[in-house]
Design a protein around this motif. Structure first.
Motif, PDB file in Angstrom:
ATOM      1  N   GLN A 221       1.065  -0.863   0.362  1.00 12.41           N
ATOM      2  CA  GLN A 221       0.256  -0.022  -0.237  1.00 12.41           C
ATOM      3  C   GLN A 221       0.614   1.164   0.207  1.00 12.41           C
ATOM      4  N   VAL A 224      -1.699   7.912  -0.556  1.00 11.72           N
ATOM      5  CA  VAL A 224      -2.352   8.541  -2.090  1.00 11.72           C
ATOM      6  C   VAL A 224      -1.343  10.095  -3.023  1.00 11.72           C
ATOM      7  N   TYR A 226       1.160   9.410  -3.326  1.00  7.93           N
ATOM      8  CA  TYR A 226       2.455   8.925  -4.113  1.00  7.93           C
ATOM      9  C   TYR A 226       1.284   8.458  -5.958  1.00  7.93           C
ATOM     10  N   SER A 227       0.338   8.489  -5.811  1.00  6.45           N
ATOM     11  CA  SER A 227      -0.826   7.906  -6.553  1.00  6.45           C
ATOM     12  C   SER A 227      -0.737   7.969  -7.808  1.00  6.45           C
ATOM     13  N   LYS A 228      -0.137   9.317  -7.847  1.00  4.26           N
ATOM     14  CA  LYS A 228      -0.153   9.910 -10.016  1.00  4.26           C
ATOM     15  C   LYS A 228       1.553   9.537 -10.348  1.00  4.26           C
ATOM     16  N   ILE A 255      -3.117  -1.383 -10.222  1.00  2.00           N
ATOM     17  CA  ILE A 255      -3.997  -0.502  -8.669  1.00  2.00           C
ATOM     18  C   ILE A 255      -4.758  -0.515  -8.651  1.00  2.00           C
ATOM     19  N   ILE A 259      -9.295   4.319  -3.100  1.00  3.28           N
ATOM     20  CA  ILE A 259      -8.819   4.754  -2.417  1.00  3.28           C
ATOM     21  C   ILE A 259      -9.152   4.526  -0.378  1.00  3.28           C
ATOM     22  N   LEU A 266      -3.220   3.725  -0.651  1.00  2.72           N
ATOM     23  CA  LEU A 266      -3.901   3.053  -2.459  1.00  2.72           C
ATOM     24  C   LEU A 266      -2.637   1.646  -2.218  1.00  2.72           C
ATOM     25  N   ILE A 268      -1.593  -1.395  -4.268  1.00  5.81           N
ATOM     26  CA  ILE A 268      -0.953  -1.751  -5.476  1.00  5.81           C
ATOM     27  C   ILE A 268      -0.567  -3.527  -5.883  1.00  5.81           C
TER      28      ILE A 268
END
Length: 375
Positions: A221, A224, A226-228, A255, A259, A266, A268
């Motif tokens: 996990q 959030v 870092y999600s971009k 992915i 969230i 998040l 992954i």
């Protein structure tokens, strides 16, 4: 009595002297006394003398968009690839008379016996097949009807899961048995045993589940923020706590689109090749993801003040005067943190001594700069 009165008067005068000479102390306060905030300063500002700036090791710098390499490590646990789990199920109602495998983790080869089932439905179908076979040699319509009965009984036995070899063997028995052995149509490692000996199963009930451990999942996990910076197909280097010298390359295969609202994390997933079956589900692994040339505004992590409801920085409004500015932060890397909020490029940001300014602000004004404010 006079001596007692004189002593009381002396103690009272000494107490007054101590009170008059008591003063507040502050790490940034110069030796001449505590600096007071000008009455006309804004609520989010603070003025500091040159001596206080020097004592607090306060330095500023203008910041602009730069490129930075993001290297992040995420710890996760190896799990079974759920897309490669196969189920051995009963195709007919009956009772589990015997289980050949009873423990998760056992390896089952293809065509290995899995369980013996007592089934009256199968026994009836076997009997129909045997009778039809015996009637094939009869003349006239009896022989013709026997062929149709034989074909129908065989189709039913195939539907129940018997193999052609098992069906052919019925022709040579004196009496049919209600017990039938069922074999695994594929190989794998048992991930779950769903029945016990003596239990009854319905049509379609699962008996065991077999996992293919030639590839595993690594699930972890990430924040959030870092999600971009993460995308499907992205490469990562994976190391293992149980095999510190082993490192493999893996790709992000999934992915989670949702969230977690409580943790702001998040999920992954990466696919981990395991051709030699050296790795086991439950082992801990560390995935390192790298992103080169990421554009953004980055400042030292210590330059950001973190509160429960907000994060903010200090900027120099004019020489000796500092104001706090609420900001939204992004990714962290190598001691630097991304500032996602727009900042006037002419402003100088405090990059060292931010906590010293914050402490002085609280000392002078008695409250946090962002008290009551939310992002």
């Amino acid at each position: 009595m006079k001596n007692i009165k004189n002593i009381g008067i002396l103690l009272l005068l000494f107490a007054v002297f101590i009170c008059c000479n008591t003063k507040k102390t502050n790490p940034l306060a110069p030796e001449g006394g505590t600096k007071t905030e000008p009455e006309n300063s804004a609520s989010n500002e603070i003025s500091l003398s040159k001596q206080q700036i020097q004592l607090g090791n306060i330095s500023t710098q203008t910041i602009s968009e730069t490129k930075s390499s993001l290297d992040q490590s995420y710890t996760g646990v190896l799990t079974i690839d759920q897309e490669k789990i196969k189920t051995v199920s009963s195709r007919v109602m009956g009772r589990i008379e015997k289980l050949y495998f009873k423990t998760a983790g056992d390896y089952v080869a293809k065509n290995a016996p899995v369980y013996v089932l007592y089934s009256e439905d199968i026994a009836v179908a076997k009997q129909d097949y045997l009778l039809a076979y015996k009637q094939l040699s009869m003349p006239g319509d009896f022989g013709k009807n026997a062929q149709n009965m034989l074909a129908s009984a065989k189709q039913k036995l195939l539907f129940y899961g018997l193999s052609n070899a098992q069906i052919e063997s019925i022709k040579s028995v004196a009496a049919v048995s209600p017990y039938t052995t069922f074999y695994s149509p594929f190989s794998g490692t048992i991930s779950e045993v769903l029945v016990i000996e003596g239990s009854y199963v319905m049509e379609g009930s699962a008996v065991i589940k077999l996992a293919n451990l030639n590839s595993l999942w690594l699930e972890t996990q990430v924040n959030v923020n870092y999600s971009k910076t993460i995308s499907i197909g992205q490469n990562s280097k994976v190391s293992f706590a149980d095999y510190p010298d082993k490192t493999i390359n893996a790709r992000i295969s999934f992915i989670n689109p949702e969230i977690n609202p409580d943790t702001r994390l998040l999920l992954i997933r990466m696919e981990i090749p395991n051709p030699n079956l050296l790795l086991k589900p439950g082992m801990q692994a560390i995935a390192q993801l790298s992103q080169a040339n990421q554009k953004g505004l980055f400042i030292p992590t210590d330059a950001v003040i973190w509160e429960q409801n907000a994060s903010y920085i200090w900027v120099e409004k004019r020489p000796g005067v500092f104001e706090n500015l609420m900001v939204e932060t992004g990714v962290e890397t190598n001691g630097m943190i991304e500032i996602k909020s727009a900042i006037n490029p002419a402003k100088k940001v405090v990059i060292t001594g931010a906590y010293a300014i914050n402490s002085e602000y609280i000392f002078q004004k008695g409250s946090d700069p962002m008290a009551g404010m939310k992002m």
